[in-house]
Design an enzyme around this catalytic site. Structure first.
Site, PDB file in Angstrom:
ATOM      1  N   GLU A 260      11.951  56.304  59.032  1.00 48.16           N
ATOM      2  CA  GLU A 260      11.950  55.586  57.752  1.00 48.16           C
ATOM      3  C   GLU A 260      10.903  54.492  57.895  1.00 48.16           C
ATOM      4  O   GLU A 260      11.131  53.489  58.572  1.00 48.16           O
ATOM      5  CB  GLU A 260      13.362  55.056  57.494  1.00 48.16           C
ATOM      6  CG  GLU A 260      13.619  54.726  56.051  1.00 48.16           C
ATOM      7  CD  GLU A 260      13.517  53.244  55.788  1.00 48.16           C
ATOM      8  OE1 GLU A 260      12.406  52.808  55.406  1.00 48.16           O
ATOM      9  OE2 GLU A 260      14.506  52.542  55.977  1.00 48.16           O
ATOM     10  N   CYS A 294      11.626  47.402  52.816  1.00 46.00           N
ATOM     11  CA  CYS A 294      10.684  48.532  52.717  1.00 46.00           C
ATOM     12  C   CYS A 294      10.621  49.108  51.309  1.00 46.00           C
ATOM     13  O   CYS A 294       9.592  49.634  50.902  1.00 46.00           O
ATOM     14  CB  CYS A 294      11.096  49.656  53.662  1.00 46.00           C
ATOM     15  SG  CYS A 294      11.153  49.136  55.357  1.00 46.00           S
TER      16      CYS A 294
HETATM   17  C1  SIN Z   1      14.687  48.925  54.335  1.00 44.89           C
HETATM   18  O1  SIN Z   1      14.086  47.928  53.972  1.00 44.89           O
HETATM   19  O2  SIN Z   1      14.239  49.602  55.259  1.00 44.89           O
HETATM   20  C2  SIN Z   1      15.961  49.433  53.767  1.00 44.89           C
HETATM   21  C3  SIN Z   1      16.524  48.705  52.664  1.00 44.89           C
HETATM   22  C4  SIN Z   1      17.720  49.381  52.045  1.00 44.89           C
HETATM   23  O3  SIN Z   1      18.528  50.040  52.670  1.00 44.89           O
HETATM   24  O4  SIN Z   1      17.816  49.219  50.839  1.00 44.89           O
END
Ligand code: SIN
Length: 490
Positions: A260, A294
């Site tokens: 991810e 992210c």
């Molecule tokens: C992330 O920023 O990697 C994940 C954020 C989320 O689970 O919404």
């Protein structure tokens, strides 16, 4: 003191290997700092190769026993763990705010969010079905059985110190894998507290092993997992550059990977959108964790007909955001994780200004608050020559791009190597289907800024990675399918 906890013993600073808390094999430690003031408030074990190897040895010993437990036994453990996470919510939130900087209200929300993955996978554990394949030849029976993949190495980021590790460990344990884990160097303590609660919930020794390390030593620790054929799966959340390295370096042992990785999410507001709803969605999505998320919008495209009204209203909302340390209960935006992060934000804003952007609000460091604060910022007249267009800023900066036609904004939105999330606002139902289909992203928010949920598949396309976390799809990454052909049955 802020880190005054109901249960101070939740602040663990050693490695958890084979059910025992130990220092790093070489005795090294590294400082954990509070981003709100830059002060070191704890020292964690600085692990390297020997610790990673010991963790894998323990996970290998524990594997036959754990994979042999009944799914309902694993579910019962996960439910106990879930209960303990919620029972210790306030302590976990305080540890998290202190090492990561997010405001307390958000940290409490993250504890609930992370716990929801543990509950979800407790519920999924007994439902890992295989298939009895319809008879193809007389006397043969074909069966597809789902089995735990084996030892999983989980490597997690600093921005969600509890939720990201919970949503990797919970499905792995649910299906019968054992785990070696390394939380981010900046935020080891929340993850270690979570591991301690897993122990209290009755997890057998060696099923979950966790080591911490500084950036420098962490590289050799992870390298050992990458080279070790016993580790069958790597699950990683972090940058695209590191994700590519993990994919290359684990190629010799052909591990299964879920990655991810970085994003560059577009957020599109069409002329026919409910502008107030779009602003509310953007505020929720963009300023979550101070923009250090992210999936948060990086580029905001607003159609010409509503651009000025949208910018004016957005500017007022952003101006009103309260910035401060987690000790201030009213704070909505905390410090950035470290000086490098603030430097990058400042560089992006300076670059945008040098390419013609104008500051509507913000656009400056807030040094009076502490070393790592940056004002929530809205930039007008953004264009595709700016770094904010092609790099993930990972901070509280909203660049507003103007567009005229739907086909142009789709092209611009997709003009990036990344494809994690994308958002758009429109009242036209046909456009919802059309635009959802054309956007190249793993997660789409159509008239919605808050997309994350334990029940939904989370993950990207293109250089944002592969694999899905959460939901029923989130189990697949920890399973392998075995085909059993029974012959001679006629
Ligand atoms: C992330 O920023 O990697 C994940 C954020 C989320 O689970 O919404």
């Amino acid at each position: 003191m802020f880190l005054e906890l109901t249960r101070p013993e939740l602040v663990c600073t050693g490695n958890l290997i084979d059910g025992r808390w130990t220092g790093a094999a070489e005795g090294a430690r590294y400082p954990v700092t509070n981003p709100a003031n830059g002060e070191c408030f704890a020292e964690a074990a600085d692990s390297s190769l020997a610790d990673a190897r010991a963790a894998t040895d323990a996970a290998a010993r524990a594997l036959p026993g754990w994979r042999g437990t009944l799914p309902r036994e694993r579910a019962a453990f996960l439910r106990r763990w879930h209960g303990l996470i919620l029972a210790n919510l306030e302590d976990l939130a305080r540890i998290m705010s202190t090492e990561q900087g997010k405001p307390l209200a958000e940290a409490r929300g993250e504890v609930r969010y992370g716990a929801s993955y543990v509950e979800w996978f407790a519920e999924e554990a007994p439902r890992v079905y295989g298939d009895l394949i319809p008879e193809q030849q007389r006397g043969k029976r074909m069966i597809a059985v789902k089995e735990p993949i084996g030892i999983v190495a989980a490597i997690t980021p600093w921005n969600f110190p509890l939720a990201m590790i919970a949503r990797k460990i919970a499905p792995a344990l649910a299906v019968g894998c054992t785990v070696v884990a390394k939380p981010a160097e900046d935020t080891p303590l929340t993850a270690l507290a979570l591991a301690r609660l897993a122990q209290e919930a009755g997890l057998p020794d060696g099923v979950l092993n966790m080591i911490t390390a500084s950036r420098e030593r962490g590289v050799s620790a992870v390298a050992d997992w990458l080279a070790d054929a016993r580790v069958r799966k790597i699950t990683f959340t972090g940058s695209t550059a590191v994700g590519k390295h993990l994919a290359r370096a684990s190629a010799d042992t052909l591990k299964k990977l879920s990655l991810e990785l970085g994003g560059n999410a577009p957020f599109i507001v069409f002329d026919d959108a409910d502008v107030d709803a779009a602003i509310t969605g953007l505020m929720a999505s963009k300023f979550r964790n101070g923009g250090q998320t992210c999936v948060c919008p990086n580029r905001v495209y607003v159609q010409a007909g509503v651009y000025d009204a949208f910018a004016r209203k957005l500017g007022e909302r952003v101006e009103a955001l309260k910035v401060g340390p987690a000790t201030d209960e009213a704070a909505q935006i905390g410090p950035m994780i470290n000086a490098r992060a603030v430097d990058k934000i400042a560089r992006h804003v300076d670059d945008a200004l040098s390419h013609g952007a104008r500051v509507l609000t913000g656009g400056r460091r807030l040094d009076a608050l502490g070393p790592n604060y940056y004002a929530p910022t809205v930039l007008l007249d953004a264009n595709d020559r700016m770094a904010v267009c092609c790099e993930e800023t990972f901070g509280p900066v909203v660049p507003l791009f103007r567009f005229e036609r739907e086909e142009d904004v789709i092209r611009a939105a997709n003009d990036t190597p990344y494809g994690l999330a994308a958002y758009f606002y429109t009242r036209d139902a046909r456009r919802i289907h059309r635009v959802s289909a054309q956007l190249e992203a793993g997660v789409i928010g159509a008239n919605e800024g808050a997309v994350s949920s334990e029940a939904a598949p989370f993950g990207g396309v293109k250089e944002s990675g592969y694999g899905r976390e959460g939901s029923r799809y989130g189990l697949d990454d920890y399973l392998s399918v075995k085909y059993v052909c029974e012959g001679g049955l006629d």
